[in-house]
Design an enzyme around this catalytic site. Structure first.
Site, PDB file in Angstrom:
ATOM      1  N   TYR A 127       0.861  -1.343   0.192  1.00  6.24           N
ATOM      2  CA  TYR A 127       0.027   0.093  -0.129  1.00  6.24           C
ATOM      3  C   TYR A 127       0.880   1.268   0.001  1.00  6.24           C
ATOM      4  CZ  TYR A 127      -3.802  -3.477   1.144  1.00  6.24           C
ATOM      5  OH  TYR A 127      -4.698  -4.321   1.244  1.00  6.24           O
ATOM      6  N   SER A 128       2.035   1.255  -0.443  1.00  5.13           N
ATOM      7  CA  SER A 128       3.023   2.322  -0.320  1.00  5.13           C
ATOM      8  C   SER A 128       2.702   3.434  -1.177  1.00  5.13           C
ATOM      9  CB  SER A 128       4.426   1.604  -0.701  1.00  5.13           C
ATOM     10  OG  SER A 128       5.254   2.918  -1.040  1.00  5.13           O
ATOM     11  N   ASN A 129       2.243   4.556  -0.677  1.00  9.43           N
ATOM     12  CA  ASN A 129       2.360   5.699  -1.393  1.00  9.43           C
ATOM     13  C   ASN A 129       3.578   6.253  -2.294  1.00  9.43           C
ATOM     14  OD1 ASN A 129      -0.171   6.014  -0.067  1.00  9.43           O
ATOM     15  ND2 ASN A 129       0.801   7.374   1.492  1.00  9.43           N
TER      16      ASN A 129
END
Length: 289
Positions: A63-65
């Protein structure tokens, strides 16, 4: 190159239990290189170009921005990109919105075991990566390094330094709050809401800045990174309906859940001037919210 694509950063003003809050909407600085990632990547990409690199390598979770933003920035500025992704099991599953977005922007995804991923800062592992990918400019997880802190120090304006007593932001790897601390006035206090469980971020932040006008709490991490609770999801839905701007469940939702709770407990005086940094990351927002 970054100055040419940045939008002016608007503020949104709300009141929680009689305390006025200013929201600095970094999520609106750019549609894809959003929020704090814009500032973290700025000087890293400039350095990569100046050093003659044409490929970027970085790290992140599902879920890394940072992964999504780096993929777009790489494509926009003519770099190839490779993302080392935590979780070997994800290779056989449908990509979530964040990873699908990164792949659509041209990033190659390499899934590694969680054990291997934990070695991402070890000299031996990094040396092996450098050997395997000698023509890649390497950016750490979350983009946090001295160049990222330099970029994040530009988030605060002179007006921000003069007009606020407390500055709040979500904390992942610590680069954003480190930059804010470096740029802050000595009489300002910074409060970071950790998305991770444990006090290790405070120890790491002590290595990134000599100032001590800050505090990090993990009281509102809801069990850890990317974990949620029914209370958190209901808070986000209610908050969005009341104040009409988007949150997500990994960073900004937890931060504002925590700040709201502290205000309702009477932690701050009514005349306290509070600035909240909306750090973006909306591509990871749950469709059910």
């Amino acid at each position: 190159m970054f100055e040419q694509i940045a939008q002016s950063i608007p503020y949104q003003y709300i009141s929680i239990d009689g305390i006025n809050i200013s929201i600095k909407r970094l999520d609106l600085v750019h549609p894809h290189i959003s929020g704090n990632k814009f500032f973290k990547l700025k000087y890293n990409l400039l350095a990569a170009r100046q050093q003659g690199y044409k490929k970027l390598l970085t790290f992140g979770g599902a879920y890394s921005n940072h992964i999504a933003a780096t993929a777009y920035a790489a494509q926009l500025f003519g770099f190839e990109s490779l993302g080392i992704i935590r979780g070997e099991e994800l290779a056989s599953k449908p990509l979530n919105t964040t990873l699908n977005t990164a792949q659509q922007f041209g990033m190659q995804l390499q899934f590694v075991t969680r054990e291997a991923y934990r070695q991402k800062q070890s000299p031996t592992y990094l040396a092996q990566l450098q050997q395997d990918y000698p023509d890649y400019y390497m950016i750490p997880e979350g983009g946090t390094n001295p160049l990222a802190i330099q970029g994040c120090s530009e988030i605060l304006s002179d007006t921000d330094r003069e007009n606020y007593d407390l500055i709040c932001c979500a904390v992942g790897t610590g680069g954003t709050i480190a930059g804010l601390i470096e740029a802050s006035h000595s009489q300002q206090h910074l409060l970071g809401f950790s998305t991770l469980k444990g006090d290790f971020l405070s120890r790491e932040l002590e290595q990134l800045t000599e100032k001590r006008n800050w505090q990090i709490t993990d009281q509102y991490c809801c069990g850890g990174y990317a974990k949620t609770t029914p209370e958190l999801l209901q808070f986000i839905r209610t908050f969005e309906q009341q104040y009409d701007f988007p949150l997500e469940q990994i960073y900004t939702g937890k931060m504002l859940l925590g700040l709201t709770d502290l205000i309702q407990q009477g932690t701050f005086p009514k005349d306290h001037r509070i600035l909240v940094i909306h750090s973006g990351g909306l591509q990871a927002r749950l469709a059910t919210l």
